[in-house]
Design a protein around this motif. Structure first.
Motif, PDB file in Angstrom:
ATOM      1  N   ILE A 160       0.837  -1.212   0.000  1.00 22.37           N
ATOM      2  CA  ILE A 160       0.000   0.000   0.000  1.00 22.37           C
ATOM      3  C   ILE A 160       0.868   1.258   0.000  1.00 22.37           C
ATOM      4  O   ILE A 160       0.362   2.363   0.169  1.00 22.37           O
ATOM      5  CB  ILE A 160      -0.981   0.025   1.186  1.00 22.37           C
ATOM      6  CG1 ILE A 160      -0.238   0.107   2.524  1.00 22.37           C
ATOM      7  CG2 ILE A 160      -1.907  -1.188   1.145  1.00 22.37           C
ATOM      8  CD1 ILE A 160      -1.168   0.373   3.709  1.00 22.37           C
ATOM      9  N   GLY A 161       2.166   1.085  -0.192  1.00 19.74           N
ATOM     10  CA  GLY A 161       3.061   2.233  -0.221  1.00 19.74           C
ATOM     11  C   GLY A 161       3.363   2.752   1.176  1.00 19.74           C
ATOM     12  O   GLY A 161       3.266   2.023   2.167  1.00 19.74           O
ATOM     13  N   THR A 164       0.031   6.478   5.442  1.00 25.50           N
ATOM     14  CA  THR A 164      -0.302   7.883   5.658  1.00 25.50           C
ATOM     15  C   THR A 164      -1.434   8.098   6.663  1.00 25.50           C
ATOM     16  O   THR A 164      -1.543   9.168   7.258  1.00 25.50           O
ATOM     17  CB  THR A 164      -0.722   8.539   4.330  1.00 25.50           C
ATOM     18  OG1 THR A 164      -1.814   7.794   3.757  1.00 25.50           O
ATOM     19  CG2 THR A 164       0.445   8.572   3.341  1.00 25.50           C
ATOM     20  N   HIS A 270      -4.243   3.226   5.419  1.00 25.56           N
ATOM     21  CA  HIS A 270      -4.171   3.800   4.076  1.00 25.56           C
ATOM     22  C   HIS A 270      -2.748   4.267   3.801  1.00 25.56           C
ATOM     23  O   HIS A 270      -2.082   4.844   4.665  1.00 25.56           O
ATOM     24  CB  HIS A 270      -5.159   4.959   3.940  1.00 25.56           C
ATOM     25  CG  HIS A 270      -6.577   4.553   4.140  1.00 25.56           C
ATOM     26  ND1 HIS A 270      -7.350   4.034   3.123  1.00 25.56           N
ATOM     27  CD2 HIS A 270      -7.336   4.523   5.249  1.00 25.56           C
ATOM     28  CE1 HIS A 270      -8.552   3.724   3.600  1.00 25.56           C
ATOM     29  NE2 HIS A 270      -8.573   4.014   4.881  1.00 25.56           N
ATOM     30  N   ASP A 272       0.028   5.672   0.359  1.00 20.93           N
ATOM     31  CA  ASP A 272      -0.023   6.507  -0.843  1.00 20.93           C
ATOM     32  C   ASP A 272      -0.205   5.678  -2.114  1.00 20.93           C
ATOM     33  O   ASP A 272      -0.297   6.224  -3.211  1.00 20.93           O
ATOM     34  CB  ASP A 272       1.234   7.389  -0.941  1.00 20.93           C
ATOM     35  CG  ASP A 272       2.538   6.609  -0.924  1.00 20.93           C
ATOM     36  OD1 ASP A 272       2.498   5.354  -1.020  1.00 20.93           O
ATOM     37  OD2 ASP A 272       3.604   7.242  -0.809  1.00 20.93           O
ATOM     38  N   ARG A 273      -0.314   4.328  -1.966  1.00 20.62           N
ATOM     39  CA  ARG A 273      -0.585   3.488  -3.124  1.00 20.62           C
ATOM     40  C   ARG A 273      -1.692   2.457  -2.881  1.00 20.62           C
ATOM     41  O   ARG A 273      -1.894   1.561  -3.690  1.00 20.62           O
ATOM     42  CB  ARG A 273       0.697   2.767  -3.565  1.00 20.62           C
ATOM     43  CG  ARG A 273       1.749   3.710  -4.138  1.00 20.62           C
ATOM     44  CD  ARG A 273       2.819   2.982  -4.930  1.00 20.62           C
ATOM     45  NE  ARG A 273       3.729   2.241  -4.056  1.00 20.62           N
ATOM     46  CZ  ARG A 273       3.796   0.922  -3.979  1.00 20.62           C
ATOM     47  NH1 ARG A 273       2.974   0.170  -4.706  1.00 20.62           N
ATOM     48  NH2 ARG A 273       4.659   0.334  -3.192  1.00 20.62           N
ATOM     49  N   GLY A 274      -2.410   2.580  -1.770  1.00 21.76           N
ATOM     50  CA  GLY A 274      -3.486   1.629  -1.513  1.00 21.76           C
ATOM     51  C   GLY A 274      -3.924   1.652  -0.060  1.00 21.76           C
ATOM     52  O   GLY A 274      -3.508   2.519   0.721  1.00 21.76           O
ATOM     53  N   HIS A 289      -7.436  -2.289  -1.086  1.00 22.27           N
ATOM     54  CA  HIS A 289      -7.757  -1.283  -2.107  1.00 22.27           C
ATOM     55  C   HIS A 289      -6.483  -0.907  -2.860  1.00 22.27           C
ATOM     56  O   HIS A 289      -5.432  -0.680  -2.243  1.00 22.27           O
ATOM     57  CB  HIS A 289      -8.359  -0.031  -1.467  1.00 22.27           C
ATOM     58  CG  HIS A 289      -9.610  -0.284  -0.687  1.00 22.27           C
ATOM     59  ND1 HIS A 289     -10.799  -0.648  -1.283  1.00 22.27           N
ATOM     60  CD2 HIS A 289      -9.859  -0.235   0.649  1.00 22.27           C
ATOM     61  CE1 HIS A 289     -11.731  -0.798  -0.355  1.00 22.27           C
ATOM     62  NE2 HIS A 289     -11.190  -0.565   0.830  1.00 22.27           N
ATOM     63  N   HIS A 290      -6.591  -0.833  -4.177  1.00 15.31           N
ATOM     64  CA  HIS A 290      -5.445  -0.489  -5.017  1.00 15.31           C
ATOM     65  C   HIS A 290      -5.629   0.906  -5.608  1.00 15.31           C
ATOM     66  O   HIS A 290      -6.762   1.365  -5.808  1.00 15.31           O
ATOM     67  CB  HIS A 290      -5.277  -1.524  -6.126  1.00 15.31           C
ATOM     68  CG  HIS A 290      -5.007  -2.904  -5.614  1.00 15.31           C
ATOM     69  ND1 HIS A 290      -3.744  -3.358  -5.302  1.00 15.31           N
ATOM     70  CD2 HIS A 290      -5.855  -3.941  -5.330  1.00 15.31           C
ATOM     71  CE1 HIS A 290      -3.815  -4.599  -4.857  1.00 15.31           C
ATOM     72  NE2 HIS A 290      -5.076  -4.982  -4.862  1.00 15.31           N
ATOM     73  N   SER A 291      -4.519   1.550  -5.902  1.00 18.15           N
ATOM     74  CA  SER A 291      -4.573   2.939  -6.378  1.00 18.15           C
ATOM     75  C   SER A 291      -5.208   3.075  -7.760  1.00 18.15           C
ATOM     76  O   SER A 291      -5.618   4.168  -8.147  1.00 18.15           O
ATOM     77  CB  SER A 291      -3.164   3.540  -6.402  1.00 18.15           C
ATOM     78  OG  SER A 291      -2.305   2.774  -7.226  1.00 18.15           O
ATOM     79  N   ASP A 292      -5.312   1.972  -8.516  1.00 16.88           N
ATOM     80  CA  ASP A 292      -5.940   2.046  -9.836  1.00 16.88           C
ATOM     81  C   ASP A 292      -7.457   1.868  -9.769  1.00 16.88           C
ATOM     82  O   ASP A 292      -8.122   1.743 -10.801  1.00 16.88           O
ATOM     83  CB  ASP A 292      -5.331   1.012 -10.781  1.00 16.88           C
ATOM     84  CG  ASP A 292      -5.520  -0.428 -10.284  1.00 16.88           C
ATOM     85  OD1 ASP A 292      -6.213  -0.637  -9.265  1.00 16.88           O
ATOM     86  OD2 ASP A 292      -4.957  -1.344 -10.922  1.00 16.88           O
ATOM     87  N   THR A 295     -10.588  -3.131  -6.059  1.00 15.55           N
ATOM     88  CA  THR A 295     -10.688  -3.594  -4.682  1.00 15.55           C
ATOM     89  C   THR A 295     -10.583  -5.113  -4.682  1.00 15.55           C
ATOM     90  O   THR A 295     -11.321  -5.795  -5.390  1.00 15.55           O
ATOM     91  CB  THR A 295     -12.017  -3.159  -4.037  1.00 15.55           C
ATOM     92  OG1 THR A 295     -12.030  -1.731  -3.910  1.00 15.55           O
ATOM     93  CG2 THR A 295     -12.172  -3.773  -2.650  1.00 15.55           C
TER      94      THR A 295
END
Length: 377
Positions: A160-161, A164, A270, A272-274, A289-292, A295
């Motif tokens: 998920i990066g 945040t 959460h 910065d990518r998911g 959840h994915h940034s594109d 789900t």
């Protein structure tokens, strides 16, 4: 190197968990689930008759249902089939003396959370653990769920990066009205529970889960704790804002006065990518959840699960596993330690210290209305 414990079941004694206790039976079932461990003794109550009654219920040899911890440790030390460890399942104020007695006798300890009644006691216990030659662990049960461990692995792998935002909530409703039940009484009594009520009972679970899965430590908090039901000396409703060591912000809600709520522990992280979302009441599903915009629903038994989550499953996909199995996973990890192996995800005294620091920092910061407070262990 082979341990003398290899090839036989580990033997344990229960301290507390007698008549009227919910958690005593949970410990017994969880410990014995994988048939690596068996309950053989206990000081189940400070009342000798009640300890004997509990021993009969647990089918323990009557001679091994002891009137107190000291008597039990002395007697078990001279038995050829003596205990390998104790489980502490008492109100918080008994945790330190019971753990100290066991560790100083060379007996390993599995303890209910929080580690002790106060942070000062937890620091004393940490010194005792550091000088002991046997393991000490804490039952932060939710870290034993397979999909919680899967969530931790995915966050660590960067799925998920950069983290945040962290939201963790633990609503219950069982203390929404005044009650004189045994389970409520000690949790609302500062002499037995310590300075925290709801924050110590379930808030530390939420806190540990957030740090466990993110791999990040909370550095500051802003606390608002209150007693909603009149006459209570300890909090029954809590909300905290959190700041994590990487700069992420978060929030923790823990309440026992929310009518209609049962055991609604939920963690959302959460990045910065998911993002991920896990709920204790549906523990065999993890939402990713994915940034594109996609789900993904990850389920227990899926082929995509990592090694640690897979190793903690006992049934094929679609067969529910829950609280008892998660608890049993902690006991499985503890058995590995006792047999000379490693269990890096098993909560220990460091987690206990952080939990106690959370409780006392939140209580004092809320009472003083002093704003943001550093979380110092």
């Amino acid at each position: 190197m082979k341990s003398e414990k290899d090839g036989r079941r580990l033997r344990f004694a229960l301290i507390g968990g007698g008549p009227g206790s919910f958690i005593g039976s949970v410990h017994r079932i969880a410990a014995e689930l994988d048939r690596e461990i068996e309950l053989v003794a206990g000081a189940f109550s400070s009342d000798n008759a009640r300890s004997a009654e509990a021993g009969a219920v647990f089918r323990v040899d009557p001679a091994r249902a002891y009137p107190d911890v000291a008597t039990m440790l002395r007697a078990e030390a001279v038995r050829p089939d003596g205990i390998d460890f104790v489980t502490i399942a008492t109100p918080n104020h008994h945790h330190l003396p019971a753990a100290r007695a066991a560790l100083e006798a060379g007996i390993a300890v599995m303890s209910d959370k929080p580690a002790t009644a106060t942070l000062e006691e937890a620091r004393e216990l940490a010194d005792i653990v550091a000088g002991a030659d046997v393991p000490y662990a804490l039952t932060y049960t939710y870290s034993g769920y397979p999909l919680v461990r899967e969530a931790r692995a995915r966050v660590a792998d960067g799925a998920i990066g950069r983290v945040t935002k962290v939201i963790v909530e633990y609503p219950q409703g069982w203390l929404a009205t005044a009650t004189d039940s045994k389970q409520a009484a000690w949790r609302l009594d500062p002499k037995r529970a310590g300075p925290g009520g709801c924050i110590a009972d379930i808030g530390v679970h939420a806190f540990h889960l957030a740090e466990f899965v993110t791999g990040l430590r909370v550095t500051q908090l802003l606390a608002d704790l209150g007693s909603v039901v009149p006459g209570r000396a300890l909090d029954d409703d809590c909300q905290l804002l959190l700041r994590f060591e990487n700069g992420a912000r978060g929030a923790l809600l823990a309440s026992q006065i929310m009518i209609g709520e049962r055991n609604g522990l939920r963690l959302r992280i959460h990045g910065d990518r998911g993002g991920i979302d896990w709920r204790q009441e549906t523990p065999n599903m993890l939402v990713v959840h994915h940034s594109d915009g996609r789900t993904e629903l990850v389920q227990a038994g899926d082929a995509s699960l990592g090694a640690d989550a897979t190793a903690r499953l006992r049934t094929p996909g679609g067969h529910p596993e829950g609280y008892l199995e998660a608890f049993a996973n902690l006991y499985r990890d503890f058995a590995m330690l006792l047999r000379g192996g490693k269990a890096p995800l098993l909560p220990g005294i460091a987690d206990g210290l952080r939990g106690m620091a959370l409780i006392e920092t939140a209580v004092h910061a809320s009472r003083d209305e002093s704003g943001w407070a550093p979380l110092i262990v």
